[in-house]
Design a protein around this motif. Structure first.
Motif, mmCIF file in Angstrom:
data_model
loop_
_atom_site.group_PDB
_atom_site.id
_atom_site.type_symbol
_atom_site.label_atom_id
_atom_site.label_comp_id
_atom_site.label_asym_id
_atom_site.label_seq_id
_atom_site.Cartn_x
_atom_site.Cartn_y
_atom_site.Cartn_z
ATOM 1 N N VAL A 10 0.830 -1.197 0.000
ATOM 2 C CA VAL A 10 0.000 0.000 0.000
ATOM 3 C C VAL A 10 0.865 1.248 0.000
ATOM 4 O O VAL A 10 0.596 2.203 -0.725
ATOM 5 C CB VAL A 10 -0.955 -0.008 1.222
ATOM 6 N N GLY A 11 1.935 1.231 0.792
ATOM 7 C CA GLY A 11 2.842 2.373 0.853
ATOM 8 C C GLY A 11 3.526 2.632 -0.476
ATOM 9 O O GLY A 11 3.650 3.780 -0.905
ATOM 10 N N ALA A 12 3.963 1.590 -1.135
ATOM 11 C CA ALA A 12 4.637 1.739 -2.421
ATOM 12 C C ALA A 12 3.687 2.281 -3.493
ATOM 13 O O ALA A 12 4.083 3.058 -4.351
ATOM 14 C CB ALA A 12 5.221 0.399 -2.866
ATOM 15 N N LYS B 46 -4.923 2.676 2.835
ATOM 16 C CA LYS B 46 -5.257 1.300 3.191
ATOM 17 C C LYS B 46 -6.771 1.164 3.250
ATOM 18 O O LYS B 46 -7.459 1.965 3.870
ATOM 19 C CB LYS B 46 -4.655 0.937 4.542
ATOM 20 N N ILE B 47 -7.307 0.155 2.582
ATOM 21 C CA ILE B 47 -8.742 -0.096 2.563
ATOM 22 C C ILE B 47 -8.975 -1.526 3.049
ATOM 23 O O ILE B 47 -8.377 -2.471 2.537
ATOM 24 C CB ILE B 47 -9.320 0.078 1.144
ATOM 25 N N ARG B 48 -9.861 -1.640 4.030
ATOM 26 C CA ARG B 48 -10.206 -2.962 4.536
ATOM 27 C C ARG B 48 -11.365 -3.533 3.719
ATOM 28 O O ARG B 48 -12.158 -2.781 3.150
ATOM 29 C CB ARG B 48 -10.640 -2.872 6.003
ATOM 30 N N LEU B 49 -11.483 -4.837 3.677
ATOM 31 C CA LEU B 49 -12.587 -5.473 2.980
ATOM 32 C C LEU B 49 -13.919 -4.997 3.566
ATOM 33 O O LEU B 49 -14.884 -4.759 2.835
ATOM 34 C CB LEU B 49 -12.482 -6.992 3.057
#
Length: 70
Positions: free
Chosen positions: A2-4, A9-12
């Protein structure tokens, strides 16, 4: 990863909120959305899973202006 990719950040579980909101914006009855998400209480679904969107708020303002003549 996610950082790259430089994305949030997304959770299901977040997809449930998106699903509820998008269904509501498309005019799906809240009772149907609640059932789809597995909720017995439509009010809970509205409070927790359906979120206002800027575009929808702007459209509501236009409708109100049309109705009131402002």
């Amino acid at each position: 990863m996610v950082g790259a990719a430089k994305v949030r950040k997304i959770r299901l579980h977040d997809a449930r909120h998106t699903c509820g909101t998008l269904m509501h914006l498309q005019g799906v009855p809240i009772a149907v959305i609640a059932a789809w998400l597995g909720h017995a209480d439509s009010a809970f679904t509205m409070r927790t899973y359906v979120h206002s969107q800027d575009e929808a708020l702007q459209n509501a303002a236009v409708v109100l202006g049309d109705v009131t003549g402002l």
